[in-house]
Scaffold this motif. Structure first.
Motif, PDB file in Angstrom:
ATOM      1  N   TRP A 174     -20.415   1.924 -68.661  1.00 15.89           N
ATOM      2  CA  TRP A 174     -20.333   2.396 -70.001  1.00 15.89           C
ATOM      3  C   TRP A 174     -18.847   3.031 -70.348  1.00 15.89           C
ATOM      4  CZ3 TRP A 174     -22.365   5.084 -73.751  1.00 15.89           C
ATOM      5  CH2 TRP A 174     -21.696   6.148 -74.753  1.00 15.89           C
ATOM      6  N   GLN A 175     -18.496   2.807 -69.274  1.00 16.07           N
ATOM      7  CA  GLN A 175     -16.236   2.939 -69.856  1.00 16.07           C
ATOM      8  C   GLN A 175     -16.401   1.684 -70.219  1.00 16.07           C
ATOM      9  OE1 GLN A 175     -15.022   3.348 -65.452  1.00 16.07           O
ATOM     10  NE2 GLN A 175     -14.460   5.945 -66.028  1.00 16.07           N
TER      11      GLN A 175
ATOM     12  N   LYS B 174     -18.103   1.572 -73.569  1.00 21.35           N
ATOM     13  CA  LYS B 174     -16.893   2.503 -74.991  1.00 21.35           C
ATOM     14  C   LYS B 174     -15.477   1.712 -75.466  1.00 21.35           C
ATOM     15  CE  LYS B 174     -14.880   6.895 -74.701  1.00 21.35           C
ATOM     16  NZ  LYS B 174     -14.514   8.432 -73.495  1.00 21.35           N
TER      17      LYS B 174
END
Length: 158
Positions: free
Chosen positions: A10-11, A14
């Motif tokens: 997810w990081q 992002k």
């Protein structure tokens, strides 16, 4: 030993989305889609009637038949023969040329002129700064020379 923590998926995703290139590309796609409607309207409202003054308003009707008899249905399906639909290619080519011209004359050319003016202003400012620095350097050299001359003349008087 401490284990180095890996960034999560997810990081990473992002970070990918927050890159400037991705955002710029998304904006370009949205503007391009809106711009397509404008170009299609110009072709449909201006170019096709001009061509229609010579022949048909719909360029799709221009064709050449390789194998007679050619019959194309209203939905564009080939009923018989081998038609070459060169009018469709011509229409797409005109749309491309118009799009390229509008992008160049309304976006690229003004932006390049603006950037050239900015570069010229920056160069002029740097030139002025350089002249001021040279002038200050000259003044400092003169002061140094005057001090050296005073010291030299002071030693002679003793």
């Amino acid at each position: 030993m401490s284990a180095k923590k890996e960034p999560s998926v997810w990081q990473g995703f992002k970070a990918f989305l927050m890159r400037g290139n991705v955002v710029d590309l998304a904006v370009a796609v949205v503007i391009g889609a809106a711009f397509t409607n404008i170009v299609n309207s110009v072709v449909k409202g201006v170019i096709n009637p001009l061509v229609g003054a010579i022949g048909t308003q719909n360029l799709d009707h221009y064709s050449f038949c390789l194998k007679d008899p050619c019959a194309v249905g209203p939905d564009g399906s080939v009923k018989s023969g081998v038609p070459i639909l060169w009018g469709t290619v011509l229409g797409a080519t005109l749309t491309f040329v118009i799009t390229a011209a509008v992008v160049y004359f309304l976006m690229i050319l003004p932006m390049s002129k603006y950037l050239a003016r900015q570069t010229a202003r920056k160069a002029a400012r740097e030139g002025t700064k350089e002249v001021i620095e040279v002038t200050e350097l000259e003044v400092l050299k003169e002061i140094r020379d005057a001090l050296v001359a005073q010291r030299g003349s002071g030693h002679d008087e003793r």
